[in-house]
Design an enzyme around this catalytic site. Structure first.
Site, PDB file in Angstrom:
ATOM      1  CB  CYS A  45     -72.850 -57.024 108.640  1.00  0.00           C
ATOM      2  SG  CYS A  45     -71.487 -56.507 109.840  1.00  0.00           S
TER       3      CYS A  45
HETATM    4  C1  BEZ Z   1     -69.627 -59.450 110.372  1.00  0.00           C
HETATM    5  O1  BEZ Z   1     -70.528 -58.751 110.008  1.00  0.00           O
HETATM    6  O2  BEZ Z   1     -69.146 -60.962 110.192  1.00  0.00           O
HETATM    7  C2  BEZ Z   1     -68.025 -58.698 110.684  1.00  0.00           C
HETATM    8  C3  BEZ Z   1     -68.094 -57.729 110.633  1.00  0.00           C
HETATM    9  C4  BEZ Z   1     -66.595 -56.696 112.101  1.00  0.00           C
HETATM   10  C5  BEZ Z   1     -66.099 -57.328 112.558  1.00  0.00           C
HETATM   11  C6  BEZ Z   1     -66.227 -58.808 112.308  1.00  0.00           C
HETATM   12  C7  BEZ Z   1     -67.284 -59.870 111.938  1.00  0.00           C
END
Ligand code: BEZ
Length: 219
Positions: A45
Site C-alpha cells: 500500500c
Molecule cells: C500490503 O500493503 O503490503 C498488504 C496489505 C494487506 C495485506 C497484505 C499486504
C-alpha cells in the site's frame, strides 16, 4: 449484485484528509478515480499510494481527480503520509477517505467475501478493503472497475492508459486494440459504414471486414 459498468456511482459524504466531502459535488464536471487499499502502514500500500502521488500531474492533465480510501481513520492517513514520502519521495496531496464505519466500502463492494465459518463473523482482515479501482465519468457513471488481491500492487500506467482510451472513445466512434497506447492507431467501430469512415477519418486500413484501423483522431 455488485456495481457494474454504466451504473451511477453511489454518492456519499465522508471524512477525508481534506475535510468532509460530498462525492458527486467533489467530482464536479470532470472524471474521477476512487481507489481503495487494505491498510495503512503496510508495504505494498505504501508503494501504491506514493506511486499514485507521483502520477497525480498525469491524472490532473486528463481532468481526472483522484481519491483514496481505506477503513483506517483520517488521523492515521495523515501520519502515514510521512512514511510514504520517505519510501517513494512523493507527497500524497490527494484526499484519503477515512471509512471507519465501512460505509463507503460496503456501498462500493470493496470488502472481500467472509473467510471461514459465517458463525465466526468477519475477522479484521475481512473488514479491510481490497485493492479496488473505480473510474467515474463526468456523468457520474462507472466507466471501469478493477479489483486486485492484497499481495499484488496495481499498475498505475494501466489506469492512465485505460483513461486515455475511455476519453478518446467517448469523443470519437473508435475503439482501442490490445495493448494500445496514446498516439497509436485505433479501430473504427463496426457501427460506422465504410462511406462514413472515409468522411470521418479520411483513410483507413481494412484488415478484416470487421477490423478497420485508422490514425488516432487528434494525435
Ligand atoms: C500490503 O500493503 O503490503 C498488504 C496489505 C494487506 C495485506 C497484505 C499486504
Amino acid at each position: 449484485m455488485g456495481l457494474r459498468i454504466n451504473d451511477t456511482a453511489p454518492d456519499f459524504t465522508a471524512e477525508t484528509t481534506k475535510g468532509t466531502i460530498s462525492f458527486h459535488d467533489w467530482i464536479g464536471d470532470g472524471w474521477a478515480v476512487l481507489f481503495s487499499h487494505p491498510k495503512n502502514f503496510t508495504p505494498v500500500c505504501t508503494t501504491e499510494l506514493g506511486t499514485m502521488a507521483g502520477y497525480a500531474p498525469e491524472f490532473a492533465k486528463r481532468g481526472v481527480k483522484i481519491i483514496g480510501i481505506s477503513v483506517d481513520p483520517v488521523e492515521s492517513h495523515a501520519k502515514w503520509k510521512a512514511d510514504i514520502k520517505v519510501a517513494t519521495g512523493f507527497d500524497v496531496d490527494y484526499p484519503l477517505i477515512g471509512d471507519k464505519a465501512l460505509e463507503v466500502a460496503k456501498l462500493y463492494d470493496m470488502l472481500p467475501a467472509e473467510a471461514g465459518d459465517s458463525s465466526e463473523g468477519r475477522t479484521p482482515a475481512d473488514n479491510a478493503t481490497v485493492r479496488s479501482v473505480y473510474v467515474i465519468g463526468p456523468d457520474k457513471k462507472i466507466k471501469l472497475v478493477l479489483t486486485y488481491p492484497m499481495t499484488t500492487g496495481r499498475n498505475f500506467d494501466e489506469i492512465l492508459r485505460a483513461i486515455d482510451s475511455m476519453q478518446l472513445t467517448a469523443k470519437h466512434q473508435v475503439a482501442t486494440p490490445a495493448n494500445w497506447k496514446n498516439g497509436e492507431d485505433v479501430i473504427i467501430t463496426p457501427a460506422v459504414s465504410n462511406e462514413d469512415a472515409e468522411k470521418r477519418f479520411g483513410s483507413f486500413e481494412t484488415v478484416l471486414p470487421y477490423l478497420r484501423k485508422t490514425k488516432q483522431p487528434g494525435a
